[in-house]
Write an enzyme that holds these catalytic residues in place. Structure first.
Site, PDB file in Angstrom:
ATOM      1  N   CYS A   1      -4.243   4.842  -2.338  1.00 56.85           N
ATOM      2  CA  CYS A   1      -4.690   4.008  -3.444  1.00 56.85           C
ATOM      3  C   CYS A   1      -4.799   4.893  -4.678  1.00 56.85           C
ATOM      4  CB  CYS A   1      -6.036   3.373  -3.112  1.00 56.85           C
ATOM      5  SG  CYS A   1      -6.705   2.429  -4.474  1.00 56.85           S
TER       6      CYS A   1
ATOM      7  N   ASP B   1       0.849  -1.199   0.000  1.00 59.76           N
ATOM      8  CA  ASP B   1       0.000   0.000   0.000  1.00 59.76           C
ATOM      9  C   ASP B   1       0.883   1.247   0.000  1.00 59.76           C
ATOM     10  OD1 ASP B   1      -2.080   1.876   0.394  1.00 59.76           O
ATOM     11  OD2 ASP B   1      -3.193   0.520   1.679  1.00 59.76           O
TER      12      ASP B   1
ATOM     13  N   HIS C   1      -7.887  -1.256   8.906  1.00 58.23           N
ATOM     14  CA  HIS C   1      -6.923  -0.744   7.902  1.00 58.23           C
ATOM     15  C   HIS C   1      -7.308   0.716   7.682  1.00 58.23           C
ATOM     16  CE1 HIS C   1      -4.627  -1.187   3.938  1.00 58.23           C
ATOM     17  NE2 HIS C   1      -5.351  -0.100   3.702  1.00 58.23           N
TER      18      HIS C   1
ATOM     19  N   ASN D   1      -1.504   5.299   4.864  1.00 54.94           N
ATOM     20  CA  ASN D   1      -2.021   4.561   6.021  1.00 54.94           C
ATOM     21  C   ASN D   1      -1.488   5.217   7.282  1.00 54.94           C
ATOM     22  OD1 ASN D   1      -1.409   2.404   3.734  1.00 54.94           O
ATOM     23  ND2 ASN D   1      -3.027   1.580   5.026  1.00 54.94           N
TER      24      ASN D   1
HETATM   25  P1  HMG Z   1      -9.259  -5.582 -16.332  1.00 55.73           P
HETATM   26  O1  HMG Z   1      -8.636  -4.652 -17.341  1.00 55.73           O
HETATM   27  O2  HMG Z   1     -10.738  -5.542 -16.152  1.00 55.73           O
HETATM   28  O3  HMG Z   1      -8.806  -7.093 -16.559  1.00 55.73           O
HETATM   29  O4  HMG Z   1      -8.554  -5.301 -14.939  1.00 55.73           O
HETATM   30  P2  HMG Z   1      -9.019  -8.070 -17.743  1.00 55.73           P
HETATM   31  O5  HMG Z   1      -9.245  -9.404 -17.136  1.00 55.73           O
HETATM   32  O6  HMG Z   1     -10.010  -7.525 -18.742  1.00 55.73           O
HETATM   33  O7  HMG Z   1      -7.570  -8.082 -18.441  1.00 55.73           O
HETATM   34  C1  HMG Z   1      -7.046  -6.934 -19.119  1.00 55.73           C
HETATM   35  C2  HMG Z   1      -5.540  -7.088 -19.222  1.00 55.73           C
HETATM   36  O8  HMG Z   1      -4.951  -7.107 -17.921  1.00 55.73           O
HETATM   37  C3  HMG Z   1      -5.098  -8.374 -19.913  1.00 55.73           C
HETATM   38  O9  HMG Z   1      -3.856  -8.113 -20.547  1.00 55.73           O
HETATM   39  C4  HMG Z   1      -4.829  -9.289 -18.721  1.00 55.73           C
HETATM   40  O10 HMG Z   1      -3.915 -10.310 -19.028  1.00 55.73           O
HETATM   41  C5  HMG Z   1      -4.219  -8.314 -17.732  1.00 55.73           C
HETATM   42  P3  HMG Z   1      -3.765  -7.758 -22.123  1.00 55.73           P
HETATM   43  O11 HMG Z   1      -4.412  -8.922 -22.792  1.00 55.73           O
HETATM   44  O12 HMG Z   1      -4.533  -6.483 -22.281  1.00 55.73           O
HETATM   45  O13 HMG Z   1      -2.300  -7.594 -22.323  1.00 55.73           O
HETATM   46  N1  HMG Z   1      -4.403  -8.760 -16.339  1.00 55.73           N
HETATM   47  C6  HMG Z   1      -3.416  -8.925 -15.442  1.00 55.73           C
HETATM   48  N2  HMG Z   1      -2.087  -8.756 -15.529  1.00 55.73           N
HETATM   49  C7  HMG Z   1      -1.374  -9.029 -14.426  1.00 55.73           C
HETATM   50  N3  HMG Z   1      -1.897  -9.445 -13.245  1.00 55.73           N
HETATM   51  C8  HMG Z   1      -3.212  -9.621 -13.136  1.00 55.73           C
HETATM   52  C9  HMG Z   1      -4.028  -9.361 -14.254  1.00 55.73           C
HETATM   53  N4  HMG Z   1      -5.354  -9.416 -14.467  1.00 55.73           N
HETATM   54  C10 HMG Z   1      -5.576  -9.063 -15.728  1.00 55.73           C
HETATM   55  N5  HMG Z   1      -3.726 -10.018 -11.975  1.00 55.73           N
HETATM   56  C11 HMG Z   1      -7.830  -5.887 -12.736  1.00 55.73           C
HETATM   57  C12 HMG Z   1      -8.964  -5.964 -13.773  1.00 55.73           C
HETATM   58  C13 HMG Z   1      -8.394  -6.350 -11.419  1.00 55.73           C
HETATM   59  C14 HMG Z   1      -6.690  -6.753 -13.172  1.00 55.73           C
HETATM   60  C15 HMG Z   1      -7.360  -4.412 -12.662  1.00 55.73           C
HETATM   61  O14 HMG Z   1      -8.449  -3.588 -12.439  1.00 55.73           O
HETATM   62  C16 HMG Z   1      -6.344  -4.198 -11.571  1.00 55.73           C
HETATM   63  O15 HMG Z   1      -5.198  -4.660 -11.670  1.00 55.73           O
HETATM   64  N6  HMG Z   1      -6.738  -3.500 -10.499  1.00 55.73           N
HETATM   65  C17 HMG Z   1      -5.887  -3.366  -9.330  1.00 55.73           C
HETATM   66  C18 HMG Z   1      -5.980  -2.011  -8.786  1.00 55.73           C
HETATM   67  C19 HMG Z   1      -5.108  -1.939  -7.553  1.00 55.73           C
HETATM   68  O16 HMG Z   1      -4.113  -2.604  -7.434  1.00 55.73           O
HETATM   69  N7  HMG Z   1      -5.500  -1.049  -6.613  1.00 55.73           N
HETATM   70  C20 HMG Z   1      -4.754  -0.860  -5.418  1.00 55.73           C
HETATM   71  C21 HMG Z   1      -4.832  -1.998  -4.474  1.00 55.73           C
HETATM   72  S1  HMG Z   1      -6.325  -2.034  -3.522  1.00 55.73           S
HETATM   73  C22 HMG Z   1      -6.064  -0.880  -2.260  1.00 55.73           C
HETATM   74  O17 HMG Z   1      -5.085  -0.194  -2.249  1.00 55.73           O
HETATM   75  C23 HMG Z   1      -7.061  -0.840  -1.147  1.00 55.73           C
HETATM   76  C24 HMG Z   1      -6.568  -1.523   0.134  1.00 55.73           C
HETATM   77  O18 HMG Z   1      -5.361  -0.940   0.594  1.00 55.73           O
HETATM   78  C25 HMG Z   1      -7.633  -1.350   1.216  1.00 55.73           C
HETATM   79  C26 HMG Z   1      -8.072   0.105   1.328  1.00 55.73           C
HETATM   80  O19 HMG Z   1      -7.297   0.947   1.762  1.00 55.73           O
HETATM   81  O20 HMG Z   1      -9.212   0.329   0.921  1.00 55.73           O
HETATM   82  C27 HMG Z   1      -6.342  -3.014  -0.069  1.00 55.73           C
HETATM   83 MG    MG Z   2      -5.206   0.868   1.704  1.00 55.31          MG
END
Ligand code: HMG
Ligand code: MG
Length: 302
Positions: free
Chosen positions: A240, A16, A207, A249
């Site tokens: 985020c 994070d 969190h 955080n």
């Molecule tokens: P999408 O574009 O809807 O996914 O993303 P898709 O399934 O349509 O795939 C599109 C492309 O992404 C494809 O590649 C997939 O292979 C690739 P292309 O054919 O275009 O070359 N792909 C991936 N590559 C690597 N690893 C993967 C993956 N999945 C698909 N896992 C997805 C959907 C969920 C992947 C995207 O929206 C994403 O990565 N989101 C993450 C956002 C994120 O990391 N946010 C921060 C973390 S959460 C947070 O901070 C909150 C927390 O701290 C708690 C709080 O404070 O609230 C936890």
């Molecule tokens: Mg967070």
């Protein structure tokens, strides 16, 4: 009032904390940070996330970072996995724990993981099943449990609904996340109470982002409820990329100072933790965003 005698802190700094940094942080710096945190006594570290590198470029070195860590017995290393592709990539890195991350707000779910809440649960279900079949513990994060940057205040009923869905697919632990740090103690307690309708007190954590300076107060409010597990980020790093305006955080240093001052055991060496926070802050070219670290570093300098 009965506070827990012992608290477990998960340092989410390497994940994070760094995910929001624009400049790429070299893998060796992330690895050194993890080593410094485990040397300071952290028993769980959220190392990285197996998300799309197009969405979060800073986490693209996930496998390299996981491979570079010299694991310390007794320490758990967790990673975020939003879907099957993420879990499949993560399995090779042998995490002890994975985190599926959903939200109590539809708008945030869409912005953060590009799907609705219902779709996210459908996506997580096989991820949870495969992880557990591989002996990996599954934690859930419930974002925007108090407020959403797009929808405003979130009703506890929504939190309860998503907690029920998470429980239903086998998520073993649920973290209540105040993503944008807008919560205040009573509101955070209500979100926690909603989750406690489906999870036991040993299976929940807090969190709290510190955007409005409420995270320590919110931690204290949950300590009063008996919650003994919290995420925090060394040097107060974090945010985020899909939660506009959210800052880091709560600083792990500040939480440790609070807990030790209340005679609550964490197993953490505050001085070594401050060194870890200073190390990463020096690398980023800024001062630690922690009042306790600042005070102690000033004392050291004087
Ligand atoms: P999408 O574009 O809807 O996914 O993303 P898709 O399934 O349509 O795939 C599109 C492309 O992404 C494809 O590649 C997939 O292979 C690739 P292309 O054919 O275009 O070359 N792909 C991936 N590559 C690597 N690893 C993967 C993956 N999945 C698909 N896992 C997805 C959907 C969920 C992947 C995207 O929206 C994403 O990565 N989101 C993450 C956002 C994120 O990391 N946010 C921060 C973390 S959460 C947070 O901070 C909150 C927390 O701290 C708690 C709080 O404070 O609230 C936890
Ligand atoms: Mg967070």
């Amino acid at each position: 009032m009965q506070f827990p005698a012992k608290v477990k802190l998960v340092d989410v700094g390497p994940r994070d904390g760094l995910q929001n940094e624009k400049e790429p942080v070299p893998a060796e710096v992330k690895i050194r940070l993890v080593h410094m945190l485990q040397d300071a006594g952290l028993t769980e570290i959220e190392v990285t996330s197996f998300v799309s590198p197009k969405w979060v470029p800073q986490m693209a070195d996930n496998a390299q970072v996981m491979a570079g860590i010299e694991r310390k017995p007794g320490v758990r290393y967790s990673v975020l996995t939003p879907n099957m592709k993420g879990l499949e990539a993560a399995l090779a890195s042998k995490p002890d724990e994975i985190v599926v991350f959903g939200a109590a707000s539809e708008a945030f779910s869409q912005r953060n993981i590009n799907c609705s809440i219902t779709e996210s649960i459908e996506r997580f279900a096989p991820v949870v099943e495969l992880a557990r079949a591989n002996g990996i513990f599954v934690r859930g994060a419930l974002s925007t449990a108090v407020a959403c940057p797009y929808e405003g205040e979130i009703a506890p009923e929504r939190v309860e609904m998503v907690a029920r869905l998470m429980k239903g697919i086998g998520v073993q632990h649920l973290g209540v996340a105040d993503t944008i740090g807008a919560g205040t103690p009573r509101k955070v307690q209500r979100a926690m109470e909603a989750v406690l309708k489906h999870y036991g007190i040993n299976d929940v954590s807090g969190h709290f982002h510190d955007t409005y300076g409420q995270a320590l107060a919110n931690t204290l409010a949950c300590l009063e409820m008996g919650v003994w597990q919290y995420d925090a980020s060394c040097a107060g790093l974090g945010g985020c990329p899909y939660a506009k305006g959210a800052t880091g955080n709560v600083a792990t240093e500040d939480v440790v100072y609070l807990l030790h001052g209340m005679d609550i055991d964490t197993g953490i060496d505050l001085d070594k933790l401050i060194d870890a926070g200073k190390y990463i802050s020096d690398h980023l070219g800024r001062k630690p965003n922690s009042r306790a670290a600042t005070a102690i570093l000033n004392k050291r300098a004087g």
